[in-house]
Design a protein around this motif. Structure first.
Motif, PDB file in Angstrom:
ATOM      1  N   SER A  15       0.817  -1.225   0.000  1.00 34.09           N
ATOM      2  CA  SER A  15       0.000   0.000   0.000  1.00 34.09           C
ATOM      3  C   SER A  15       0.845   1.266   0.000  1.00 34.09           C
ATOM      4  O   SER A  15       0.371   2.331  -0.409  1.00 34.09           O
ATOM      5  CB  SER A  15      -0.926   0.021   1.220  1.00 34.09           C
ATOM      6  OG  SER A  15      -0.196   0.324   2.407  1.00 34.09           O
TER       7      SER A  15
ATOM      8  N   GLU B 294      -9.891   2.389   6.583  1.00 34.91           N
ATOM      9  CA  GLU B 294     -10.012   0.951   6.382  1.00 34.91           C
ATOM     10  C   GLU B 294     -11.486   0.589   6.452  1.00 34.91           C
ATOM     11  O   GLU B 294     -12.189   1.000   7.378  1.00 34.91           O
ATOM     12  CB  GLU B 294      -9.236   0.177   7.452  1.00 34.91           C
ATOM     13  CG  GLU B 294      -9.322  -1.334   7.261  1.00 34.91           C
ATOM     14  CD  GLU B 294      -8.752  -2.140   8.414  1.00 34.91           C
ATOM     15  OE1 GLU B 294      -8.744  -3.382   8.311  1.00 34.91           O
ATOM     16  OE2 GLU B 294      -8.344  -1.539   9.433  1.00 34.91           O
TER      17      GLU B 294
ATOM     18  N   PRO C   8     -12.848  -3.707   8.968  1.00 37.87           N
ATOM     19  CA  PRO C   8     -11.660  -4.188   9.690  1.00 37.87           C
ATOM     20  C   PRO C   8     -11.851  -5.540  10.356  1.00 37.87           C
ATOM     21  O   PRO C   8     -10.868  -6.211  10.689  1.00 37.87           O
ATOM     22  CB  PRO C   8     -11.431  -3.093  10.743  1.00 37.87           C
ATOM     23  CG  PRO C   8     -12.783  -2.488  10.961  1.00 37.87           C
ATOM     24  CD  PRO C   8     -13.428  -2.509   9.592  1.00 37.87           C
TER      25      PRO C   8
ATOM     26  N   LEU D   4      -5.705  -6.410   9.831  1.00 38.69           N
ATOM     27  CA  LEU D   4      -5.085  -5.381   9.001  1.00 38.69           C
ATOM     28  C   LEU D   4      -4.956  -4.060   9.763  1.00 38.69           C
ATOM     29  O   LEU D   4      -3.987  -3.316   9.580  1.00 38.69           O
ATOM     30  CB  LEU D   4      -5.900  -5.183   7.720  1.00 38.69           C
ATOM     31  CG  LEU D   4      -5.365  -4.166   6.711  1.00 38.69           C
ATOM     32  CD1 LEU D   4      -3.926  -4.465   6.318  1.00 38.69           C
ATOM     33  CD2 LEU D   4      -6.265  -4.129   5.470  1.00 38.69           C
ATOM     34  N   THR D   5      -5.906  -3.786  10.635  1.00 34.99           N
ATOM     35  CA  THR D   5      -5.840  -2.561  11.446  1.00 34.99           C
ATOM     36  C   THR D   5      -4.536  -2.530  12.233  1.00 34.99           C
ATOM     37  O   THR D   5      -3.833  -1.502  12.259  1.00 34.99           O
ATOM     38  CB  THR D   5      -7.021  -2.497  12.432  1.00 34.99           C
ATOM     39  OG1 THR D   5      -8.243  -2.755  11.730  1.00 34.99           O
ATOM     40  CG2 THR D   5      -7.080  -1.144  13.114  1.00 34.99           C
TER      41      THR D   5
ATOM     42  N   LEU E  12      -1.587  -1.771   9.986  1.00 31.98           N
ATOM     43  CA  LEU E  12      -1.489  -0.358   9.604  1.00 31.98           C
ATOM     44  C   LEU E  12      -0.957   0.487  10.760  1.00 31.98           C
ATOM     45  O   LEU E  12      -0.126   1.376  10.571  1.00 31.98           O
ATOM     46  CB  LEU E  12      -2.870   0.148   9.156  1.00 31.98           C
ATOM     47  CG  LEU E  12      -3.387  -0.429   7.832  1.00 31.98           C
ATOM     48  CD1 LEU E  12      -4.866  -0.122   7.655  1.00 31.98           C
ATOM     49  CD2 LEU E  12      -2.585   0.140   6.657  1.00 31.98           C
TER      50      LEU E  12
ATOM     51  N   VAL F  24      -5.527   5.524  11.623  1.00 29.18           N
ATOM     52  CA  VAL F  24      -6.556   4.737  10.955  1.00 29.18           C
ATOM     53  C   VAL F  24      -7.955   5.136  11.400  1.00 29.18           C
ATOM     54  O   VAL F  24      -8.229   5.231  12.595  1.00 29.18           O
ATOM     55  CB  VAL F  24      -6.348   3.224  11.239  1.00 29.18           C
ATOM     56  CG1 VAL F  24      -7.417   2.399  10.529  1.00 29.18           C
ATOM     57  CG2 VAL F  24      -4.951   2.785  10.810  1.00 29.18           C
TER      58      VAL F  24
ATOM     59  N   ALA G 254     -11.463   3.372  10.926  1.00 26.84           N
ATOM     60  CA  ALA G 254     -11.983   2.077  10.493  1.00 26.84           C
ATOM     61  C   ALA G 254     -13.505   2.111  10.447  1.00 26.84           C
ATOM     62  O   ALA G 254     -14.157   2.497  11.421  1.00 26.84           O
ATOM     63  CB  ALA G 254     -11.509   0.981  11.440  1.00 26.84           C
TER      64      ALA G 254
ATOM     65  N   VAL H  23      -7.049   1.441   2.512  1.00 25.13           N
ATOM     66  CA  VAL H  23      -6.451   0.106   2.510  1.00 25.13           C
ATOM     67  C   VAL H  23      -7.448  -0.827   3.179  1.00 25.13           C
ATOM     68  O   VAL H  23      -7.872  -0.566   4.307  1.00 25.13           O
ATOM     69  CB  VAL H  23      -5.107   0.077   3.263  1.00 25.13           C
ATOM     70  CG1 VAL H  23      -4.479  -1.317   3.164  1.00 25.13           C
ATOM     71  CG2 VAL H  23      -4.147   1.122   2.704  1.00 25.13           C
ATOM     72  N   ALA H  24      -7.834  -1.893   2.499  1.00 25.74           N
ATOM     73  CA  ALA H  24      -8.901  -2.728   3.067  1.00 25.74           C
ATOM     74  C   ALA H  24      -8.948  -4.106   2.440  1.00 25.74           C
ATOM     75  O   ALA H  24      -8.590  -4.296   1.271  1.00 25.74           O
ATOM     76  CB  ALA H  24     -10.258  -2.048   2.870  1.00 25.74           C
TER      77      ALA H  24
END
Length: 288
Positions: A47, A57, A60, A65-66, A69, A76, A78, A126-127
């Motif tokens: 990313s 995001e 999540p 992924l959280t 990041l 973030v 989310a 980003v997700a």
């Protein structure tokens, strides 16, 4: 920044956390949770997110992924539709990276209903998108949040092909052209099925999108998208027939297309987004 490596969720913890929350992944919400730290870090690395960058995001879930990041220093926001997961996310972050909890904000909502986000505008999305709504969510966020300059999303492999396809490809269609209105898109990697729980029945891939200016046109985005939808509604039809529904007749469509410099016998899959913009302009001028 403190070293937070090793703070990501593993397979056993994913299952344990889901069990304690009474969460059973559902197809309705498109839930498949990533439990492999290497995959999470690959997504974050691909990313290009940097320390201090504001990232949105979507979906999540349990926070795999959280955490990835946050690990690189991102801030973030989310967006989570499941209220149980939305409430749990800050607790999970506090347990794994307690020094970084102030970098997270959670919005409990359906992503398709979100029209504004808290805090500074995000510059990246980003997700791991829920597969059942991946395309509408992606297009909605590109439309509503023009601060987004970069996007990296994990989607079903065939959806990735559609988003990244160019004119003339057999996978080129509505998602390809509409995404091209906002950004250039490319496949950025594949993701194996085994890194998910539950294991999905489809392959997954990463798609990277870089924001660019839309085509220069007097037509609105809505007008251009109406033409795109009509052109692909019956894919095998020539444009003069495919556009008859919005022009009134094949003859009127022929006039519109010729005024736009487009062959009336062409098919939608041979045109790029600029071509569709010219057709929309011609449609408005001709008054069909």
């Amino acid at each position: 920044m403190n070293d937070t490596r090793g703070a990501l969720l593993g397979p056993a913890e994913i299952r344990d956390l889901a069990g304690r929350l009474g969460v059973r992944p559902t197809k309705t919400l498109g839930q498949n949770f990533v439990h492999d730290g290497g995959t999470v870090r690959k997504i974050v690395r691909t990313s290009g997110v940097t320390a201090g960058e504001r990232v949105v995001e979507i979906g999540p879930g349990l926070g795999s992924l959280t955490l990835g990041l946050l690990e690189v220093g991102a801030r973030v926001v989310a967006v989570e539709i499941d209220p149980v997961l939305a409430r749990q996310l800050p607790t999970t972050v506090a347990a794994h990276v307690p020094d970084l909890g102030d970098r997270l904000e959670v919005v409990g909502a359906d992503a398709l209903d979100v029209v504004e986000l808290p805090g500074p505008p995000p510059t990246a999305l980003v997700a791991n998108l829920p597969y059942n709504v991946a395309v509408p969510v992606l297009l909605t966020f590109l439309e509503r949040f023009d601060s987004l300059q970069r996007v990296l999303v994990m989607v079903q492999s065939e959806v990735a092909d559609r988003l990244a396809a160019g004119p003339g490809s057999r996978t080129y269609g509505v998602p390809s052209v509409k995404a091209a209105w906002y950004a250039s898109a490319r496949r950025a990697g594949t993701v194996g099925r085994a890194v998910f729980w539950p294991v999905p029945n489809v392959d997954s891939a990463l798609v990277a999108l870089d924001r660019r200016e839309p085509p220069v046109t007097t037509a609105s985005r809505e007008e251009v998208f109406t033409v795109i939808d009509a052109a692909f509604a019956q894919r095998r039809k020539m444009l003069r027939s495919a556009l008859a529904g919005i022009t009134g007749s094949s003859a009127a469509a022929t006039v519109v297309l010729e005024a736009a410099g487009v062959d009336p016998q062409a098919r939608g899959e041979t045109l790029d987004v600029q071509d569709f913009a010219r057709i929309a302009e011609s449609l408005a001028m001709v008054g069909a």
